[in-house]
Design a protein around this motif. Structure first.
Motif, short mmCIF file in Angstrom:
data_model
loop_
_atom_site.label_atom_id
_atom_site.label_comp_id
_atom_site.label_asym_id
_atom_site.label_seq_id
_atom_site.Cartn_x
_atom_site.Cartn_y
_atom_site.Cartn_z
N GLN A 1 -0.65 11.32 -39.16
CA GLN A 1 -0.71 11.35 -40.62
C GLN A 1 -1.43 12.62 -41.09
O GLN A 1 -1.02 13.25 -42.06
N GLU B 1 0.97 15.48 -40.91
CA GLU B 1 1.92 15.43 -42.02
C GLU B 1 1.29 15.96 -43.32
O GLU B 1 1.93 16.69 -44.07
N GLY C 1 -2.13 7.41 -34.80
CA GLY C 1 -1.55 7.27 -36.14
C GLY C 1 -2.26 8.13 -37.17
O GLY C 1 -1.63 8.79 -37.99
N PRO D 1 -1.99 10.22 -47.78
CA PRO D 1 -0.77 11.03 -47.68
C PRO D 1 -0.49 11.87 -48.92
O PRO D 1 0.20 12.88 -48.84
N GLN E 1 -9.01 8.45 -42.00
CA GLN E 1 -7.65 8.36 -42.52
C GLN E 1 -7.52 9.26 -43.75
O GLN E 1 -8.33 9.19 -44.67
#
Length: 157
Positions: free
Chosen positions: A64, A67, A60, A5, A2
Motif C-alpha cells: 500500500q 502504491e 500489505g 491510499p 498504514q
C-alpha cells in the motif's frame, strides 16, 4: 504504519513523511523475513513460520505504501529527490532479502515433499505382501483386483 491510499504530497514535510513511512515498513518487513529465513534455514520451521500474520500485515502495508508512493511520484521527485534515491536503494536490498527468503522456503518445501513421498513409498512397500521375496498383490475379497485392505474402525483411538 498504514498509509491512507488517498494521501497526497503537497510539500517537503509530506514527502519526507511518506518516504519515512515506506522505509520503516520495509525495514520491519525485512526484519521479519530475516528472522523467518534464519529459523527455516536451520530447520526450526515452527519458529520460522510463527510470525506469518505479522508478515502478511507488513507486506500489505508495504504494498500500500508503494502504491501511495507511485501515486505521488511527481511530488516526491520534486520535494524529496534524495528520499526517492534512498527508497530505490533500500528497495533493491529488500528485493535481495525477499529472494533469499523465497529460496530458503522453496528448499524447505522441496525437502518436506521428498520426505513425505519417501515415507509414503516405504509404507506402501511395507504393506505389500511378498511371495518368495518378490512383491505381490493380495487378492481382493471383492474380486476387483484392488490391493487395498478392508476398512477398519477403532473405538479405542
Amino acid at each position: 504504519m498504514q498509509l491512507d491510499p488517498s494521501f497526497r504530497v503537497a510539500d517537503r514535510a509530506g514527502a519526507d513523511a511518506l518516504v519515512g513511512a515506506v522505509m520503516s515498513t520495509m525495514q520491519a518487513l525485512e526484519a521479519v523475513l530475516a528472522a523467518e529465513t534464519g529459523h527455516v534455514r536451520v530447520g526450526r520451521l515452527r519458529e520460522g513460520l510463527a510470525e506469518a500474520e505479522a508478515k502478511a500485515a507488513l507486506a500489505g502495508a508495504y504494498l500500500q505504501g508503494l502504491e501511495v508512493a507511485k501515486a505521488n511520484a511527481v511530488a516526491l521527485a520534486r520535494f524529496a529527490p534524495a528520499g526517492v534515491e534512498l527508497l530505490k536503494g533500500a528497495h533493491r536490498r529488500f528485493t535481495q532479502a525477499v529472494e533469499a527468503n523465497q529460496a530458503v522456503l522453496g528448499t524447505a518445501r522441496t525437502v518436506s515433499e521428498g520426505l513425505i513421498k519417501s515415507l509414503a513409498a516405504d509404507l506402501g512397500r511395507a504393506s505389500a505382501p511378498s511371495v518368495y521375496g518378490q512383491p505381490s498383490r493380495a487378492p481382493s475379497p471383492y474380486g476387483r483386483g484392488t490391493a487395498s485392505g478392508p476398512l477398519t474402525f477403532s473405538r479405542n483411538l
